[in-house]
Design a protein around this motif. Structure first.
Motif, PDB file in Angstrom:
ATOM      1  N   LEU A 243       0.772  -1.123  -0.242  1.00  0.00           N
ATOM      2  CA  LEU A 243      -0.067  -0.045  -0.091  1.00  0.00           C
ATOM      3  C   LEU A 243       1.067   1.164   0.137  1.00  0.00           C
ATOM      4  CD1 LEU A 243      -2.612  -0.845   2.561  1.00  0.00           C
ATOM      5  CD2 LEU A 243      -2.674  -1.602   0.200  1.00  0.00           C
TER       6      LEU A 243
ATOM      7  N   GLN B 165       0.511   5.478   0.659  1.00  0.00           N
ATOM      8  CA  GLN B 165      -0.361   6.442   1.206  1.00  0.00           C
ATOM      9  C   GLN B 165       0.150   7.675   0.780  1.00  0.00           C
ATOM     10  OE1 GLN B 165      -0.505   5.414   5.203  1.00  0.00           O
ATOM     11  NE2 GLN B 165      -1.943   3.602   5.171  1.00  0.00           N
TER      12      GLN B 165
ATOM     13  N   LEU C 112      -5.078   6.432   1.292  1.00  0.00           N
ATOM     14  CA  LEU C 112      -4.707   5.291   0.242  1.00  0.00           C
ATOM     15  C   LEU C 112      -4.777   6.036  -1.180  1.00  0.00           C
ATOM     16  CD1 LEU C 112      -3.770   2.370  -0.198  1.00  0.00           C
ATOM     17  CD2 LEU C 112      -5.885   1.726  -0.587  1.00  0.00           C
TER      18      LEU C 112
ATOM     19  N   THR D 181      -2.167   0.552  -4.758  1.00  0.00           N
ATOM     20  CA  THR D 181      -1.302  -0.591  -4.519  1.00  0.00           C
ATOM     21  C   THR D 181      -0.029  -0.863  -5.381  1.00  0.00           C
ATOM     22  OG1 THR D 181      -2.562  -2.132  -5.901  1.00  0.00           O
ATOM     23  CG2 THR D 181      -3.318  -1.834  -3.664  1.00  0.00           C
TER      24      THR D 181
ATOM     25  N   THR E 170       3.214  -1.262   4.029  1.00  0.00           N
ATOM     26  CA  THR E 170       2.613   0.099   3.620  1.00  0.00           C
ATOM     27  C   THR E 170       3.663   1.136   3.778  1.00  0.00           C
ATOM     28  OG1 THR E 170       0.518  -0.740   4.650  1.00  0.00           O
ATOM     29  CG2 THR E 170       0.828   1.674   4.371  1.00  0.00           C
TER      30      THR E 170
ATOM     31  N   GLN F 132      -6.570   1.233  -6.082  1.00  0.00           N
ATOM     32  CA  GLN F 132      -6.503   0.918  -4.884  1.00  0.00           C
ATOM     33  C   GLN F 132      -7.022  -0.300  -4.388  1.00  0.00           C
ATOM     34  OE1 GLN F 132      -9.303   4.036  -3.590  1.00  0.00           O
ATOM     35  NE2 GLN F 132      -7.831   5.489  -2.699  1.00  0.00           N
TER      36      GLN F 132
END
Length: 579
Positions: A301, A303, A309, A312, A336, A356
């Motif tokens: 992930l 951010q 978010l 990916t 992440t 996402q």
């Protein structure tokens, strides 16, 4: 209840129980029990029901009857076995001598075109009817010969090997397919294959050879269709299943061998061998592809600084942000990374939500998870000529397919390439306008003569020297004698010249769609709709759609992050202005 009635009742229930047990055994072991029966049925019923008609002239009374019968049979089952025979004289192929057409009811018509000299009108209509599928092994080759020799088009040819691949069988020659799927051995002796098909009277063995090739083609088609759509023995299979045709429609009129030469398919060290009609060995395109079993999607992930978010990404990209001090790791599972800077854009609408979503490591068509290959839905030969804004961030058009689905998809792509080649006047085969440089034969002779005389003149016979000097003086018409300077000049001549008619297929198609066919989003839509129609994927990522790039560009335009020139090329300029 009397003793007699009790015995009768017990006997009745025993019979019912035995019947139910028999039904259970038949259902439980139907494949083992019915498999051999089907093969015996196929081999025993294939030839006894056959009816061969030999047509020698257009005026032959049997001509009209045979053609009417074939058309009648095609009303209920729109498939014909299709094959051709010819002879070769002095290394040159003669026109097609014999055309074989057979129906599912065992009627096989042998049209002796070498005596007829023309194609009857009703026969031409049958061959050109695209609703009637003509099946065989390499039927496109026979169709091309008929077109070249008699000016007739053969529509909707289908190579049986496509059905083999779809049904997970080995794509083999007609003889092996007949043995494998019908348990019937065709006589494929080279003396018969190379016999005189223009003889005044064909021998019985020739008639059997020709008719059986067309008859087994239909029977193999029927068997492979049953493999593609298996049913219980009590279920009635429609004689002509139109739904089944949609599964292989993309492979109609497609050369099986060329389909396997497309990107993503690599030649294996050992190619399966088969025999051509001349009895000689030839290579068959049964190849293997490089696959990967390691997960393609890491689903890490990424951010924004405030924790929103963005998308990916794979593990390597996430680690790169960390190594460059552009982000900070937030968690290990899922892995992440939070950016240390404000990104150029945020996730907006369905376009943003698509990036996402978690992507599954499986074939998007069949769901297989064992091995997969990346599939470029819009092939790279076109995408590489797109403007940067349309060829960057193209993960939407990179999907995972298992080897079998990847192979079929690549084969079906050939049909779209053919259509684009005609629509955009963009040949993609080697030859003509697809060659960037060509050898000028006169310049090559000049260079060869110059080099030979300059470096090896003393060793060349006098007659050959005189011939080479004549070549040079005929080219350099302002020179009267061959000097060392002239030889050096000739030896440095460049004989490879640029082809004025050259145009790369992908570049020309992109140019034509950009200027004349509604923009590049239309070309993207064409390929995506083709993929959906031919492959019918059941496991596409959520929010995957044919208008993805158009929506993405409109979002960027609303944020002022795309040039108007790029919108114009994409074909969105007018739409965005209206918005």
């Amino acid at each position: 209840m009397s003793q007699e009635s009790g015995v009768a009742s017990t006997r009745k229930w025993a019979i019912v129980a035995a019947g139910l047990g028999l039904v259970y055994v038949l259902v439980r072991h139907r494949q083992k029990l019915l498999g051999p029966l089907r093969r015996v049925w196929s081999s025993n019923c294939l030839l006894p029901q056959r009816h061969i008609e030999v047509i020698n002239s257009v005026q032959d009374p049997a001509t009209r009857w045979v053609l009417n019968e074939l058309k009648t049979h095609c009303e209920t089952f729109k498939v014909l076995g299709f094959d051709c025979e010819w002879i070769t004289v002095g290394g040159s192929r003669r026109p097609v001598a014999l055309l074989q057409l057979s129906s599912h009811r065992g009627l096989c018509a042998l049209f002796r075109l070498c005596h007829m000299k023309q194609i009857p009108k009703d026969l031409r209509e049958l061959l050109e009817d695209d609703a009637v599928i003509k099946v065989g092994v390499a039927p496109q080759e026979d169709a091309m010969k008929l077109s070249h020799d008699y000016g007739v088009g053969v529509a909707s040819t289908l190579d049986l090997r496509f059905l083999c691949v779809m049904a997970n069988h080995k794509p083999e020659g007609l003889g092996k397919l007949s043995q494998t799927h019908l348990n019937y051995k065709l006589d494929k002796h080279w003396r018969l294959a190379c016999s005189n098909w223009e003889a005044k009277q064909l021998e019985p063995k020739q008639l059997d050879y020709a008719a059986n090739d067309a008859l087994v083609a239909v029977a193999i088609y029927q068997k492979l269709c049953r493999d593609l759509q298996p049913r219980h023995f009590w279920q009635r299979c429609p004689e002509d299943d139109k739904n089944l045709r949609t599964t292989f429609e993309a492979f109609l009129d497609v050369d099986f061998t060329k389909g396997f030469s497309l990107s993503g398919v690599t030649r294996s060290k050992g190619l399966a061998q088969g025999k051509g009609k001349n009895g000689l060995q030839r290579k068959q395109p049964y190849r293997q592809m490089a696959t990967r079993s390691k997960d393609f999607y890491d689903n890490c992930l990424l951010q924004a600084p405030d924790g929103e978010l963005l998308c990916t990404i794979d593990r390597r990209k996430a680690s790169w942000y960390l190594s460059q001090n552009l982000g900070t790791q937030i968690s290990e599972e899922p892995f992440t990374v939070r950016l240390n800077f404000e990104p150029a854009g945020r996730a907006v609408g369905d376009v943003g939500r698509y990036y996402q979503t978690i992507k599954e490591n499986q074939c998007v068509v069949c769901g297989d998870r064992d091995a997969y290959i990346r599939k470029n839905v819009v092939p790279r030969e076109y995408r590489k000529h797109f403007p940067m804004v349309m060829k960057s961030h193209t993960s939407h058009d990179v999907l995972l397919l298992c080897p079998a689905c990847h192979q079929l998809s690549n084969i079906s792509d050939l049909r779209v390439r053919n259509k684009l080649a005609v629509q955009c006047e963009a040949p993609f085969k080697h030859g003509g306008g697809s060659i960037k440089y060509r050898d000028d034969p006169e310049l090559r002779r000049v260079q060869t003569a110059g080099k030979a005389l300059l470096h090896h003149g003393a060793k060349i016979p006098a007659a050959k020297v005189a011939e080479m000097q004549k070549t040079l003086l005929e080219y350099y018409i302002d020179q009267t004698e061959v000097t060392e300077d002239l030889l050096r000049q000739a030896a440095s001549v460049k004989y490879r010249v640029e082809n004025a008619d050259y145009c790369q297929h992908g570049e020309r198609v992109v140019q034509q769609y950009r200027d004349n066919f509604g923009g590049l989003v239309e070309l993207e839509r064409l390929w995506r709709e083709h993929f959906l129609h031919t492959m019918q994927p059941r496991f596409l990522p959520e929010l995957w759609n044919v208008n993805h790039n158009a929506d993405r560009l409109e979002v960027r335009a609303s944020e002022g992050r795309v040039d108007e020139a790029d919108l114009l090329v994409a074909g969105l300029d007018a739409k965005v202005k209206v918005m």
